[in-house]
Design a protein around this motif. Structure first.
Motif, PDB file in Angstrom:
ATOM      1  N   ARG A  24      16.698 104.305  49.982  1.00  0.00           N
ATOM      2  CA  ARG A  24      16.724 105.397  50.736  1.00  0.00           C
ATOM      3  C   ARG A  24      17.855 106.366  50.575  1.00  0.00           C
ATOM      4  NH1 ARG A  24      14.052 102.495  55.899  1.00  0.00           N
ATOM      5  NH2 ARG A  24      12.363 101.738  54.794  1.00  0.00           N
ATOM      6  N   GLU A  25      19.033 105.660  50.341  1.00  0.00           N
ATOM      7  CA  GLU A  25      20.304 106.623  50.214  1.00  0.00           C
ATOM      8  C   GLU A  25      20.102 107.572  48.801  1.00  0.00           C
ATOM      9  OE1 GLU A  25      23.435 103.800  49.835  1.00  0.00           O
ATOM     10  OE2 GLU A  25      23.446 103.399  51.969  1.00  0.00           O
ATOM     11  N   GLU A  26      19.535 106.851  47.743  1.00  0.00           N
ATOM     12  CA  GLU A  26      19.372 107.828  46.331  1.00  0.00           C
ATOM     13  C   GLU A  26      18.285 108.809  46.552  1.00  0.00           C
ATOM     14  OE1 GLU A  26      21.162 107.572  43.954  1.00  0.00           O
ATOM     15  OE2 GLU A  26      22.488 106.250  45.202  1.00  0.00           O
ATOM     16  N   LEU A  27      17.306 108.404  47.420  1.00  0.00           N
ATOM     17  CA  LEU A  27      16.439 109.417  47.635  1.00  0.00           C
ATOM     18  C   LEU A  27      16.901 110.667  48.355  1.00  0.00           C
ATOM     19  CD1 LEU A  27      13.074 107.582  48.949  1.00  0.00           C
ATOM     20  CD2 LEU A  27      13.353 108.821  46.902  1.00  0.00           C
ATOM     21  N   GLY A  28      17.739 110.445  49.279  1.00  0.00           N
ATOM     22  CA  GLY A  28      18.416 111.475  50.188  1.00  0.00           C
ATOM     23  C   GLY A  28      19.393 112.280  49.032  1.00  0.00           C
ATOM     24  N   ARG A  29      19.977 111.669  48.334  1.00  0.00           N
ATOM     25  CA  ARG A  29      20.941 112.447  47.217  1.00  0.00           C
ATOM     26  C   ARG A  29      20.275 113.145  46.297  1.00  0.00           C
ATOM     27  NH1 ARG A  29      23.010 111.635  42.334  1.00  0.00           N
ATOM     28  NH2 ARG A  29      21.773 109.540  41.774  1.00  0.00           N
ATOM     29  N   LEU A  30      19.170 112.664  45.805  1.00  0.00           N
ATOM     30  CA  LEU A  30      18.081 113.463  44.622  1.00  0.00           C
ATOM     31  C   LEU A  30      17.843 114.570  45.636  1.00  0.00           C
ATOM     32  CD1 LEU A  30      16.617 110.485  42.929  1.00  0.00           C
ATOM     33  CD2 LEU A  30      18.265 112.160  42.130  1.00  0.00           C
ATOM     34  N   ALA A  31      17.735 114.706  46.824  1.00  0.00           N
ATOM     35  CA  ALA A  31      17.039 115.939  47.680  1.00  0.00           C
ATOM     36  C   ALA A  31      15.665 116.206  47.650  1.00  0.00           C
ATOM     37  CB  ALA A  31      17.856 117.282  47.333  1.00  0.00           C
ATOM     38  N   GLY A  32      15.042 115.169  47.086  1.00  0.00           N
ATOM     39  CA  GLY A  32      13.452 115.488  47.032  1.00  0.00           C
ATOM     40  C   GLY A  32      12.581 115.080  48.289  1.00  0.00           C
ATOM     41  N   THR A  33      13.226 114.261  49.090  1.00  0.00           N
ATOM     42  CA  THR A  33      12.647 113.742  50.080  1.00  0.00           C
ATOM     43  C   THR A  33      13.569 114.324  51.436  1.00  0.00           C
ATOM     44  OG1 THR A  33      11.885 111.828  49.147  1.00  0.00           O
ATOM     45  CG2 THR A  33      11.919 111.738  51.629  1.00  0.00           C
ATOM     46  N   PRO A  34      12.644 114.929  52.315  1.00  0.00           N
ATOM     47  CA  PRO A  34      13.648 115.733  53.843  1.00  0.00           C
ATOM     48  C   PRO A  34      14.292 114.626  54.452  1.00  0.00           C
ATOM     49  CG  PRO A  34      11.334 116.389  53.492  1.00  0.00           C
ATOM     50  CD  PRO A  34      11.323 115.303  52.354  1.00  0.00           C
ATOM     51  N   ARG A  35      15.553 114.831  54.723  1.00  0.00           N
ATOM     52  CA  ARG A  35      16.384 113.902  55.568  1.00  0.00           C
ATOM     53  C   ARG A  35      15.673 113.295  56.760  1.00  0.00           C
ATOM     54  NH1 ARG A  35      20.868 112.852  52.937  1.00  0.00           N
ATOM     55  NH2 ARG A  35      21.584 114.215  51.437  1.00  0.00           N
ATOM     56  N   GLU A  36      14.947 114.281  57.435  1.00  0.00           N
ATOM     57  CA  GLU A  36      14.199 113.677  58.483  1.00  0.00           C
ATOM     58  C   GLU A  36      13.241 112.631  58.411  1.00  0.00           C
ATOM     59  OE1 GLU A  36      12.536 117.927  57.692  1.00  0.00           O
ATOM     60  OE2 GLU A  36      14.258 116.812  57.583  1.00  0.00           O
ATOM     61  N   ALA A  70      10.469 111.569  24.733  1.00  0.00           N
ATOM     62  CA  ALA A  70      11.172 110.904  23.764  1.00  0.00           C
ATOM     63  C   ALA A  70      12.374 110.743  24.357  1.00  0.00           C
ATOM     64  CB  ALA A  70      11.020 111.366  22.440  1.00  0.00           C
ATOM     65  N   VAL A  71      12.877 111.478  25.300  1.00  0.00           N
ATOM     66  CA  VAL A  71      14.270 111.582  25.791  1.00  0.00           C
ATOM     67  C   VAL A  71      14.500 110.440  26.705  1.00  0.00           C
ATOM     68  CG1 VAL A  71      16.284 112.929  26.786  1.00  0.00           C
ATOM     69  CG2 VAL A  71      14.749 114.081  25.021  1.00  0.00           C
ATOM     70  N   ARG A  72      15.651 109.607  26.834  1.00  0.00           N
ATOM     71  CA  ARG A  72      16.003 108.735  27.787  1.00  0.00           C
ATOM     72  C   ARG A  72      16.205 109.359  29.116  1.00  0.00           C
ATOM     73  NH1 ARG A  72      19.498 103.813  25.921  1.00  0.00           N
ATOM     74  NH2 ARG A  72      18.950 103.104  27.966  1.00  0.00           N
ATOM     75  N   ARG A  73      16.044 108.896  30.307  1.00  0.00           N
ATOM     76  CA  ARG A  73      16.322 109.382  31.513  1.00  0.00           C
ATOM     77  C   ARG A  73      17.949 109.510  31.643  1.00  0.00           C
ATOM     78  NH1 ARG A  73      14.950 104.181  33.136  1.00  0.00           N
ATOM     79  NH2 ARG A  73      16.673 103.186  33.811  1.00  0.00           N
ATOM     80  N   ALA A  74      18.376 110.491  32.493  1.00  0.00           N
ATOM     81  CA  ALA A  74      19.888 110.883  32.561  1.00  0.00           C
ATOM     82  C   ALA A  74      20.529 110.229  33.620  1.00  0.00           C
ATOM     83  CB  ALA A  74      20.056 112.418  32.679  1.00  0.00           C
ATOM     84  N   LEU A  75      19.705 109.719  34.631  1.00  0.00           N
ATOM     85  CA  LEU A  75      20.259 108.952  35.785  1.00  0.00           C
ATOM     86  C   LEU A  75      19.806 107.603  35.771  1.00  0.00           C
ATOM     87  CD1 LEU A  75      19.973 111.708  38.584  1.00  0.00           C
ATOM     88  CD2 LEU A  75      21.768 111.095  37.088  1.00  0.00           C
ATOM     89  N   PRO A  76      20.564 106.584  36.646  1.00  0.00           N
ATOM     90  CA  PRO A  76      20.043 105.292  36.779  1.00  0.00           C
ATOM     91  C   PRO A  76      18.928 105.087  37.437  1.00  0.00           C
ATOM     92  CG  PRO A  76      22.537 105.276  37.243  1.00  0.00           C
ATOM     93  CD  PRO A  76      21.994 106.991  37.105  1.00  0.00           C
ATOM     94  N   ALA A  77      18.247 104.265  37.012  1.00  0.00           N
ATOM     95  CA  ALA A  77      16.957 104.020  37.877  1.00  0.00           C
ATOM     96  C   ALA A  77      17.111 103.482  39.078  1.00  0.00           C
ATOM     97  CB  ALA A  77      15.863 102.846  37.006  1.00  0.00           C
ATOM     98  N   ILE A  78      15.992 103.977  39.973  1.00  0.00           N
ATOM     99  CA  ILE A  78      16.262 103.573  41.511  1.00  0.00           C
ATOM    100  C   ILE A  78      15.160 102.973  42.141  1.00  0.00           C
ATOM    101  CG2 ILE A  78      17.873 105.380  41.734  1.00  0.00           C
ATOM    102  CD1 ILE A  78      15.705 106.720  43.781  1.00  0.00           C
ATOM    103  N   HIS A  79      13.920 102.941  41.493  1.00  0.00           N
ATOM    104  CA  HIS A  79      12.792 102.425  42.091  1.00  0.00           C
ATOM    105  C   HIS A  79      12.728 100.867  42.585  1.00  0.00           C
ATOM    106  CE1 HIS A  79      12.096 101.335  37.774  1.00  0.00           C
ATOM    107  NE2 HIS A  79      11.403 100.381  38.286  1.00  0.00           N
ATOM    108  N   GLY A  80      13.622 100.112  41.887  1.00  0.00           N
ATOM    109  CA  GLY A  80      13.724  98.627  42.189  1.00  0.00           C
ATOM    110  C   GLY A  80      14.838  98.500  43.119  1.00  0.00           C
ATOM    111  N   LEU A  81      15.723  99.416  43.608  1.00  0.00           N
ATOM    112  CA  LEU A  81      16.511  99.068  44.688  1.00  0.00           C
ATOM    113  C   LEU A  81      16.263  98.388  45.795  1.00  0.00           C
ATOM    114  CD1 LEU A  81      18.963 102.230  43.920  1.00  0.00           C
ATOM    115  CD2 LEU A  81      19.450  99.976  43.358  1.00  0.00           C
ATOM    116  N   PRO A  82      17.118  97.726  46.690  1.00  0.00           N
ATOM    117  CA  PRO A  82      16.600  97.384  48.217  1.00  0.00           C
ATOM    118  C   PRO A  82      16.488  98.759  48.909  1.00  0.00           C
ATOM    119  CG  PRO A  82      18.600  96.111  47.459  1.00  0.00           C
ATOM    120  CD  PRO A  82      18.211  97.282  46.359  1.00  0.00           C
ATOM    121  N   ASP A  83      15.820  98.486  49.932  1.00  0.00           N
ATOM    122  CA  ASP A  83      15.323  99.457  50.706  1.00  0.00           C
ATOM    123  C   ASP A  83      16.294 100.579  51.299  1.00  0.00           C
ATOM    124  OD1 ASP A  83      12.907  98.302  50.813  1.00  0.00           O
ATOM    125  OD2 ASP A  83      12.847  97.713  52.937  1.00  0.00           O
ATOM    126  N   GLU A  84      17.681 100.054  52.035  1.00  0.00           N
ATOM    127  CA  GLU A  84      18.454 100.936  52.333  1.00  0.00           C
ATOM    128  C   GLU A  84      19.095 101.832  50.911  1.00  0.00           C
ATOM    129  OE1 GLU A  84      22.859 100.847  54.659  1.00  0.00           O
ATOM    130  OE2 GLU A  84      21.406  99.075  54.788  1.00  0.00           O
TER     131      GLU A  84
END
Length: 253
Positions: A147-159, A130-144
């Protein structure tokens, strides 16, 4: 989404990976990965768990040996398929563990009603529904930007992020997973029908303290909560502290 052209498989080698199969284990720990990850996220856990616990990693469609299968785009379809596979292929007693989006799937599965409930659910790095997400949504962002936001979140390896060919293959699955996580919510969430344990990183911006504490209102069977130094991926970054607490939780099941 599922449909006539759906090529997903429910075979045991698809949904679950058992690094060291042990039919007579006292307990099974079924680990559901975060968005974009697979069973490999828990590949090194077997040597860190108590000796009488069998590790069972979960592989969702769109990754690892299910790379050619389309990812799920809605919670009911994903939850139904996973719950059916769990009932068919994982023996009791077991504990369901999930991190971030994986914890969301754990919650959806147990409140949906599996045939054989887990002894406990362990929810790591996850806000209450029931708690709203803490960070802005990124799933609809343009490709570049995506990918930048994925790197910032640290869940996807940079390589991985730096490999255009690999990202072309993985990006649909990554977007689908993150969309599920970012749009997940319940206005009037049902309670968890089994005991709950929560883990959170002390500096986690994705699942901050108040958002994780809200699970207490959904845990009528009892809840234990742990704070680990580090951020959203403290379970990997601060592994010694995390595994000491996890072993204690499993010993009580």
């Amino acid at each position: 989404m599922t449909g006539a052209a759906d090529v997903r498989s429910t075979g045991p080698g698809r949904w679950f990976h058992r690094p060291a199969p042990w039919p007579d284990a006292r307990l099974r720990l079924v680990c559901v990965p975060h968005a974009g990850a697979g069973a490999a996220a828990y590949g090194a856990w077997g040597d860190r768990l108590p000796a009488d616990v069998e590790l069972v990693g979960v592989r969702l469609p769109g990754r690892e040996n299910r790379l050619r299968e389309p990812p799920f785009h809605d919670w009911p379809s994903l939850t139904g398929a996973f719950a059916d596979a769990l009932d068919e292929q994982v023996r009791s007693p077991y504990v369901l563990f999930g991190h971030s989006m994986g914890a969301m799937l754990v919650y959806e599965t147990v409140v949906r009603g599996t045939g054989r409930r887990p002894e406990r659910v362990i929810l790591s790095g996850c806000r209450a529904p029931a708690v709203r997400r803490a960070l802005p949504a990124i799933h609809g962002l343009p490709d570049e930007r995506f990918r930048e936001e994925l790197g910032r979140l640290a869940g996807t390896p940079r390589e991985v992020l730096a490999d255009p060919r690999l990202m072309a293959v993985l990006e649909p699955m990554l977007r689908a997973d993150i969309r599920l996580a970012e749009t997940w919510s319940h206005r009037d969430p049902p309670p968890v029908p089994v005991p709950v344990t929560t883990f959170r990183g002390a500096d986690d911006e994705v699942a901050p303290a108040e958002a994780v504490a809200a699970w207490r209102t959904l845990a009528p069977r009892g809840i234990r909560s742990h704070r680990v130094p580090g951020g959203h991926f403290c379970l990997h970054d601060r592994a010694p502290e995390f595994f000491r607490l996890l072993a204690r939780e499993l010993s009580l099941c």
